[in-house]
Design a protein around this motif. Structure first.
Motif, PDB file in Angstrom:
ATOM      1  N   GLU A 101       0.762  -0.993   0.353  1.00  0.00           N
ATOM      2  CA  GLU A 101      -0.271  -0.041   0.182  1.00  0.00           C
ATOM      3  C   GLU A 101       1.063   1.073   0.033  1.00  0.00           C
ATOM      4  OE1 GLU A 101       0.310  -1.829   4.457  1.00  0.00           O
ATOM      5  OE2 GLU A 101      -0.220  -2.430   2.108  1.00  0.00           O
ATOM      6  N   THR A 102       1.921   1.226   0.948  1.00  0.00           N
ATOM      7  CA  THR A 102       3.077   2.216   0.717  1.00  0.00           C
ATOM      8  C   THR A 102       3.533   2.280  -0.628  1.00  0.00           C
ATOM      9  OG1 THR A 102       3.605   2.119   2.364  1.00  0.00           O
ATOM     10  CG2 THR A 102       4.897   3.193   1.704  1.00  0.00           C
ATOM     11  N   GLU A 103       3.870   0.957  -1.308  1.00  0.00           N
ATOM     12  CA  GLU A 103       4.261   1.791  -2.732  1.00  0.00           C
ATOM     13  C   GLU A 103       3.733   1.830  -3.371  1.00  0.00           C
ATOM     14  OE1 GLU A 103       6.399  -1.575  -3.556  1.00  0.00           O
ATOM     15  OE2 GLU A 103       8.182  -1.156  -2.796  1.00  0.00           O
ATOM     16  N   GLN A 104       2.434   1.880  -3.877  1.00  0.00           N
ATOM     17  CA  GLN A 104       1.256   1.848  -4.180  1.00  0.00           C
ATOM     18  C   GLN A 104       0.571   3.818  -4.333  1.00  0.00           C
ATOM     19  OE1 GLN A 104      -1.145   0.145  -6.533  1.00  0.00           O
ATOM     20  NE2 GLN A 104      -1.354   2.191  -7.464  1.00  0.00           N
ATOM     21  N   GLU A 105       1.039   4.502  -2.641  1.00  0.00           N
ATOM     22  CA  GLU A 105       0.977   5.420  -2.946  1.00  0.00           C
ATOM     23  C   GLU A 105       2.080   6.572  -3.588  1.00  0.00           C
ATOM     24  OE1 GLU A 105       0.241   8.409   1.133  1.00  0.00           O
ATOM     25  OE2 GLU A 105       0.696   6.412   1.496  1.00  0.00           O
TER      26      GLU A 105
END
Length: 294
Positions: A218-222
């Protein structure tokens, strides 16, 4: 240096509390003949040892990058968290083994002496003090984004939990009579098992960081969403992320129109870098590789 001074201050407060508690617990465990309280004292001793580890390694991790550490010394903070996990696991193992030996002796017919009231009062005092230290350290750790402080906070919380187990076992052994004195070593085993779980989580997180594990999906997607929010940027790819102590590193390849002047492309890369640092912290390491759209 303000961050490091704050970490030192919080850790010293915890150390002072640990010294007082471990001294009182050892005395109460010996005078009160309680294996659960002695186990709890060993846990407080491990807390004190980890405080020393934090004080040593935070100073090292605060050093800026140099010729031998291009990315700074942030990993030393992760090493400190790993050592805290090891110390907690060792303490938990010792507690379980000692409690198990007493349990086997009881099973073999040996009479166990009931613990004294001083052991129960020591457990109740420890619950209050260690929970207050957890709340204080965890709040400061989140504010300073310090993994090692948060790990140390959980060490305080685990000590409070172990004291709850000790209080239940000691209280039961006192109030229920001779037949139930086995509750004291049983409580020490339960305490040890709780500590194993906490230690495992600390070790798992630390090993992930030391082995360059990527940030959560989810952090990489952000990160990708932030990059794609710029209108003239396309196809972010080859995204690589990792933690370096209390900061993160981001590397990404981005495509733009190949006919644009170099200074425009450079300004766009700089704008993306500033946006990522605005979101993830000023010390975030960002590397943007620009490619022409084919």
């Amino acid at each position: 240096m303000k961050r490091e001074r704050e970490i030192y201050k919080v850790t010293l407060v915890g150390s002072a509390g640990n010294v007082v508690l471990l001294t009182f617990k050892f005395i109460a465990g010996l005078l009160g003949n309680s294996s659960a309280m002695i186990a709890d004292a060993v846990h407080s001793l491990s807390d004190f040892v980890t405080d020393v580890v934090v004080l040593v390694f935070v100073g090292i991790s605060a050093k800026p990058q140099d010729e031998s550490h291009d990315y700074g010394h942030g990993k030393f903070e992760t090493i400190a968290s790993f050592l805290i996990g090891l110390a907690l696991m060792a303490a938990a193992t010792g507690i379980i083994v000692t409690g198990g030996m007493k349990l086997l002796a009881w099973w073999g017919g040996e009479a166990l002496e009931a613990p004294g009231w001083i052991a129960l009062w020591a457990a109740l005092l420890s619950i209050v003090v260690k929970e207050l230290l957890y709340q204080y350290t965890a709040r400061k750790g989140r504010k300073l984004d310090s993994q090692v402080m948060i790990a140390n906070a959980w060490h305080h919380r685990s000590d409070a939990l172990s004291s709850i187990g000790a209080a239940i076992g000691i209280g039961g052994a006192i109030w229920l009579g001779q037949r139930w004195t086995v509750l004291d070593p049983l409580a020490s085993i339960v305490v040890g098992l709780m500590l194993v779980k906490v230690a495992w989580q600390l070790l798992k997180t630390s090993v992930s960081e030391l082995t360059e594990c990527s940030l959560p999906a989810e952090t990489e997607q952000e990160i990708e969403d932030i990059i794609q929010a710029f209108p003239d940027v396309q196809e972010p790819h080859n995204l690589r992320t990792r933690r370096i102590g209390n900061r993160i590193a981001i590397e990404a390849h981005i495509r733009m129109d190949g006919s644009l002047p170099l200074h425009v492309v450079h300004e766009r890369a700089t704008a993306i870098e500033h946006k990522l640092k605005e979101r993830f912290g000023a010390k975030t390491h960002v590397t943007i590789h620009m490619e022409p759209i084919k």
